[in-house]
Design a protein around this motif. Structure first.
Motif, PDB file in Angstrom:
ATOM      1  N   LYS A 107       0.837  -1.206   0.000  1.00  0.00           N
ATOM      2  CA  LYS A 107       0.000   0.000   0.000  1.00  0.00           C
ATOM      3  C   LYS A 107       0.868   1.250   0.000  1.00  0.00           C
ATOM      4  CE  LYS A 107      -4.159  -2.146   1.884  1.00  0.00           C
ATOM      5  NZ  LYS A 107      -5.035  -2.220   0.723  1.00  0.00           N
ATOM      6  N   VAL A 145      -8.398   5.632   9.133  1.00  0.00           N
ATOM      7  CA  VAL A 145      -8.301   4.296   8.543  1.00  0.00           C
ATOM      8  C   VAL A 145      -6.866   3.808   8.716  1.00  0.00           C
ATOM      9  CG1 VAL A 145      -8.729   2.931   6.482  1.00  0.00           C
ATOM     10  CG2 VAL A 145     -10.056   5.014   6.877  1.00  0.00           C
ATOM     11  N   LYS A 147      -4.187   0.958   7.790  1.00  0.00           N
ATOM     12  CA  LYS A 147      -3.993  -0.071   6.754  1.00  0.00           C
ATOM     13  C   LYS A 147      -2.619  -0.717   6.866  1.00  0.00           C
ATOM     14  CE  LYS A 147      -6.985   1.913   3.245  1.00  0.00           C
ATOM     15  NZ  LYS A 147      -7.179   2.244   1.823  1.00  0.00           N
ATOM     16  N   VAL A 157      -7.309  -3.830   6.915  1.00  0.00           N
ATOM     17  CA  VAL A 157      -7.848  -2.467   6.988  1.00  0.00           C
ATOM     18  C   VAL A 157      -8.801  -2.358   8.174  1.00  0.00           C
ATOM     19  CG1 VAL A 157      -9.232  -0.719   5.804  1.00  0.00           C
ATOM     20  CG2 VAL A 157      -7.653  -2.155   4.495  1.00  0.00           C
ATOM     21  N   GLU A 189      -4.733   6.708   7.310  1.00  0.00           N
ATOM     22  CA  GLU A 189      -5.329   7.398   6.185  1.00  0.00           C
ATOM     23  C   GLU A 189      -6.558   8.188   6.596  1.00  0.00           C
ATOM     24  OE1 GLU A 189      -5.000   5.097   2.338  1.00  0.00           O
ATOM     25  OE2 GLU A 189      -7.166   5.308   2.496  1.00  0.00           O
ATOM     26  N   GLN A 190      -6.774   9.266   5.885  1.00  0.00           N
ATOM     27  CA  GLN A 190      -7.987  10.081   6.029  1.00  0.00           C
ATOM     28  C   GLN A 190      -9.211   9.223   5.668  1.00  0.00           C
ATOM     29  OE1 GLN A 190      -7.924  12.551   2.623  1.00  0.00           O
ATOM     30  NE2 GLN A 190      -9.638  13.837   3.205  1.00  0.00           N
ATOM     31  N   PHE A 191     -10.296   9.374   6.413  1.00  0.00           N
ATOM     32  CA  PHE A 191     -11.528   8.617   6.165  1.00  0.00           C
ATOM     33  C   PHE A 191     -12.352   9.352   5.100  1.00  0.00           C
ATOM     34  CE2 PHE A 191     -16.058   7.879   7.264  1.00  0.00           C
ATOM     35  CZ  PHE A 191     -16.089   6.501   7.122  1.00  0.00           C
ATOM     36  N   LEU A 192     -12.755   8.625   4.068  1.00  0.00           N
ATOM     37  CA  LEU A 192     -13.528   9.229   2.980  1.00  0.00           C
ATOM     38  C   LEU A 192     -14.982   8.781   3.055  1.00  0.00           C
ATOM     39  CD1 LEU A 192     -11.061   8.599   0.009  1.00  0.00           C
ATOM     40  CD2 LEU A 192     -11.393  10.744   1.247  1.00  0.00           C
ATOM     41  N   GLU A 196     -19.044   3.471  -2.770  1.00  0.00           N
ATOM     42  CA  GLU A 196     -17.861   2.735  -3.183  1.00  0.00           C
ATOM     43  C   GLU A 196     -18.182   1.918  -4.429  1.00  0.00           C
ATOM     44  OE1 GLU A 196     -16.239   0.907   0.358  1.00  0.00           O
ATOM     45  OE2 GLU A 196     -14.910  -0.286  -0.926  1.00  0.00           O
ATOM     46  N   LYS A 218     -19.552  -5.689   0.582  1.00  0.00           N
ATOM     47  CA  LYS A 218     -18.514  -6.339   1.392  1.00  0.00           C
ATOM     48  C   LYS A 218     -19.009  -6.894   2.714  1.00  0.00           C
ATOM     49  CE  LYS A 218     -14.430  -4.778  -0.767  1.00  0.00           C
ATOM     50  NZ  LYS A 218     -13.598  -3.650  -1.068  1.00  0.00           N
ATOM     51  N   MET A 277     -13.878   5.502  -4.146  1.00  0.00           N
ATOM     52  CA  MET A 277     -14.929   6.146  -3.373  1.00  0.00           C
ATOM     53  C   MET A 277     -15.401   7.338  -4.195  1.00  0.00           C
ATOM     54  SD  MET A 277     -16.417   5.635  -0.456  1.00  0.00           S
ATOM     55  CE  MET A 277     -15.532   5.232   1.062  1.00  0.00           C
ATOM     56  N   LEU A 286      -9.330   4.110  -3.293  1.00  0.00           N
ATOM     57  CA  LEU A 286      -9.135   3.488  -1.980  1.00  0.00           C
ATOM     58  C   LEU A 286      -8.026   2.458  -2.051  1.00  0.00           C
ATOM     59  CD1 LEU A 286     -12.819   2.771  -0.918  1.00  0.00           C
ATOM     60  CD2 LEU A 286     -11.351   4.615  -0.104  1.00  0.00           C
ATOM     61  N   GLU A 287      -7.991   1.719  -3.142  1.00  0.00           N
ATOM     62  CA  GLU A 287      -6.964   0.684  -3.286  1.00  0.00           C
ATOM     63  C   GLU A 287      -6.849   0.296  -4.745  1.00  0.00           C
ATOM     64  OE1 GLU A 287      -7.877  -3.292  -2.075  1.00  0.00           O
ATOM     65  OE2 GLU A 287      -9.984  -3.101  -2.561  1.00  0.00           O
TER      66      GLU A 287
HETATM   67  P1  AMP Z   1      -9.053  -1.611   1.017  1.00  0.00           P
HETATM   68  O1  AMP Z   1      -8.601  -3.017   1.240  1.00  0.00           O
HETATM   69  O2  AMP Z   1      -7.974  -0.595   1.035  1.00  0.00           O
HETATM   70  O3  AMP Z   1     -10.006  -1.468  -0.142  1.00  0.00           O
HETATM   71  O4  AMP Z   1     -10.033  -1.305   2.241  1.00  0.00           O
HETATM   72  C1  AMP Z   1     -11.111  -2.151   2.576  1.00  0.00           C
HETATM   73  C2  AMP Z   1     -12.362  -1.328   2.757  1.00  0.00           C
HETATM   74  O5  AMP Z   1     -12.164  -0.331   3.743  1.00  0.00           O
HETATM   75  C3  AMP Z   1     -12.736  -0.564   1.511  1.00  0.00           C
HETATM   76  O6  AMP Z   1     -13.474  -1.358   0.643  1.00  0.00           O
HETATM   77  C4  AMP Z   1     -13.546   0.576   2.088  1.00  0.00           C
HETATM   78  O7  AMP Z   1     -14.862   0.173   2.362  1.00  0.00           O
HETATM   79  C5  AMP Z   1     -12.845   0.852   3.383  1.00  0.00           C
HETATM   80  N1  AMP Z   1     -11.874   1.943   3.241  1.00  0.00           N
HETATM   81  C6  AMP Z   1     -10.577   1.840   2.866  1.00  0.00           C
HETATM   82  N2  AMP Z   1      -9.979   3.033   2.853  1.00  0.00           N
HETATM   83  C7  AMP Z   1     -10.903   3.937   3.226  1.00  0.00           C
HETATM   84  C8  AMP Z   1     -10.904   5.359   3.400  1.00  0.00           C
HETATM   85  N3  AMP Z   1      -9.793   6.089   3.205  1.00  0.00           N
HETATM   86  N4  AMP Z   1     -12.052   5.933   3.783  1.00  0.00           N
HETATM   87  C9  AMP Z   1     -13.166   5.209   4.016  1.00  0.00           C
HETATM   88  N5  AMP Z   1     -13.235   3.870   3.866  1.00  0.00           N
HETATM   89  C10 AMP Z   1     -12.123   3.231   3.474  1.00  0.00           C
END
Ligand code: AMP
Ligand code: GLY
Length: 432
Positions: A107, A145, A147, A157, A189-192, A196, A218, A277, A286-287
């Motif tokens: 990441k 968040v 990670k 996460v 990380e900042q929460f968004l 999604e 999910k 997002m 987000l990823e």
């Molecule tokens: P990721 O594996 O990075 O996709 O994270 C798993 C889940 O966490 C994502 O599908 C989002 O629902 C949530 N998520 C990850 N990053 C953020 C973020 N910066 N803000 C809000 N939700 C997040």
């Protein structure tokens, strides 16, 4: 490619069953081998008992079976360098090198790349020790968040709603080491806030073509409640991600990503998955993943028009054209049927009935994800057991087909969500 070509599909989940199904529909009538495959794949391909992370075993298989094209489903063999090994020996592959797979396997790599390429993403700080990370979260607005940097099979996460929760996650990852090596470095990380969606794209390293946008679900339970899972269902396309938004994603995410990879001297032939997002001011990443989504693939791949073997061949040989990706004018869905106890402690070994009846419904495919055969009978053998996919002219009609089939497939303890696509149906009703 020889006629008919011999194609190897690496992996053995629902995504790989959908890949094999799509390839098997090609007019080129490919001979398909799958490693390790699963009982559903075995109806369409020859399954060989080589595991998806056995890189040496897979290389030997490609040589001994004179494979013309290898398509890699999961991230692990890519992160372990399978595509590098095969390409070095002159074998065409759909799947990126280990260096390119870092968009998923690190990441930190992905975040630094996005920052350089000015791709919209949540701001983040990177830590290699728990002390400074804990000090930092105490100064941040909640939620934050947390990670893990490395591959953590969806467990890396944590969305922390209080400093206490954040500190607990940091200690779990960095001090207790619950994720092993993957959690030794973390991002905070900042929460968004927003909707999604999943946007995948195919690229041969020069041309990049987005696939139809999809939305995964999910959480385990209806209404987005319950624990996080690998994904309980998906649909495509997404009505609130219209072509104008997809053009923006192509311009703001995929093109700059590819340009930055090229600038770094990293070639990319395969799939790029962007988890986005949709925030008020536009899409944020987000990823990234270096592969198709599961269950998004089961919703999206059946909507491809045209020859999937040709498409994969073009990706592997660096001659992809935008016109190679065409779509049926339909909606696709996938409903995941999971085992009792999933995601924590799935109960397995339960006999399954109704597969033939479900598969007989027009526009339905029951993709196997976690099954086994015991004395000729299909039994459950994993957390996510099936992905019931359906296509139809409208999303509602596709959902009706898929749910009819999902009810026909029976095993003790079956759990599935009843609200896949409900958000899209609602948004559509509001829009029209
Ligand atoms: P990721 O594996 O990075 O996709 O994270 C798993 C889940 O966490 C994502 O599908 C989002 O629902 C949530 N998520 C990850 N990053 C953020 C973020 N910066 N803000 C809000 N939700 C997040
Ligand atoms: N469905 C989410 C993923 O494949 O990563």
């Amino acid at each position: 490619m020889r006629q008919p070509p011999t194609i190897l599909v690496v992996g053995g989940g629902g995504r790989e069953h959908a890949l094999v199904w799509a390839l098997a529909g090609s007019p080129r009538r490919p001979v398909i081998i799958s490693a390790p495959g699963n009982p559903g794949i075995a109806d369409l391909a020859r399954c060989v008992p080589v595991q998806a992370d056995d890189i040496e075993g897979l290389v030997r298989l490609v040589q001994s079976e004179r494979i013309d094209l290898t398509v890699v489903g999961p991230e692990k063999p890519l992160a372990l360098g399978l595509a590098d090994r095969l390409r070095a020996l002159g074998h065409p592959v759909v799947g990126p090198s280990a260096a390119a797979a870092q968009i998923e396997s690190s990441k930190q790599f992905a975040k630094e790349l996005m920052t350089r390429a000015k791709i919209p993403t949540a701001s983040a700080a990177i830590f290699e020790a728990a002390g400074p990370a804990i000090k930092y979260v105490k100064s941040r607005p909640m939620p934050v968040v947390i990670k893990a940097d490395g591959l953590a099979q969806g467990k890396g996460v944590v969305i922390a709603r209080s400093p206490q929760e954040a500190i607990r996650a940091i200690e779990q990852f960095m001090t207790a080491g619950v994720l092993g090596e993957a959690g030794h470095r973390i991002l905070i990380e900042q929460f968004l806030v927003g909707d999604e969606i999943t946007c995948m794209a195919v690229t041969d390293g020069l041309t990049i073509v987005p696939l139809l946008p999809a939305q995964d679900h999910k959480q385990l339970l209806d209404g987005g409640r319950g624990p996080n899972t690998g994904g309980m269902g998906a649909y495509a396309p997404v009505p609130f991600a219209p072509p104008a938004l997809m053009a923006r994603v192509e311009r703001e995410v995929f093109q700059p990503l590819l340009a930055e990879l090229n600038h770094m001297g990293i070639d990319y032939q395969g799939i790029i998955y962007a988890g986005l997002m949709l925030c008020r001011d536009g899409p944020y990443v987000l990823e990234f993943n270096c592969r198709l989504g599961d269950p998004e693939a089961q919703a999206v791949l059946p909507l491809l028009a045209g020859d999937v073997v040709d498409l994969c061949d073009a990706v592997a040989h660096g001659r992809l054209q935008t016109s190679d990706v065409r779509w049926r004018n339909e909606s696709g869905v996938c409903i995941v049927l999971a085992s009792e106890g999933y995601p924590d402690a799935p109960v397995t070994g339960r006999p399954v009935t109704g597969l033939a009846e479900a598969n007989a419904i027009e526009g339905v495919q029951v993709f196997h994800a976690g099954t086994a055969t015991v004395t000729g009978r299909v039994v459950t053998n994993g957390g996510r057991v099936f992905g019931v996919a359906a296509q139809a002219p409208t999303l509602q009609a596709a959902l009706d087909r898929a749910y009819r089939a999902a009810d026909l497939v029976r095993f003790e303890g079956k759990q599935f969500r009843r609200d896949i696509g409900a958000r899209a149906i609602r948004s559509h009703t509001t829009l029209t």
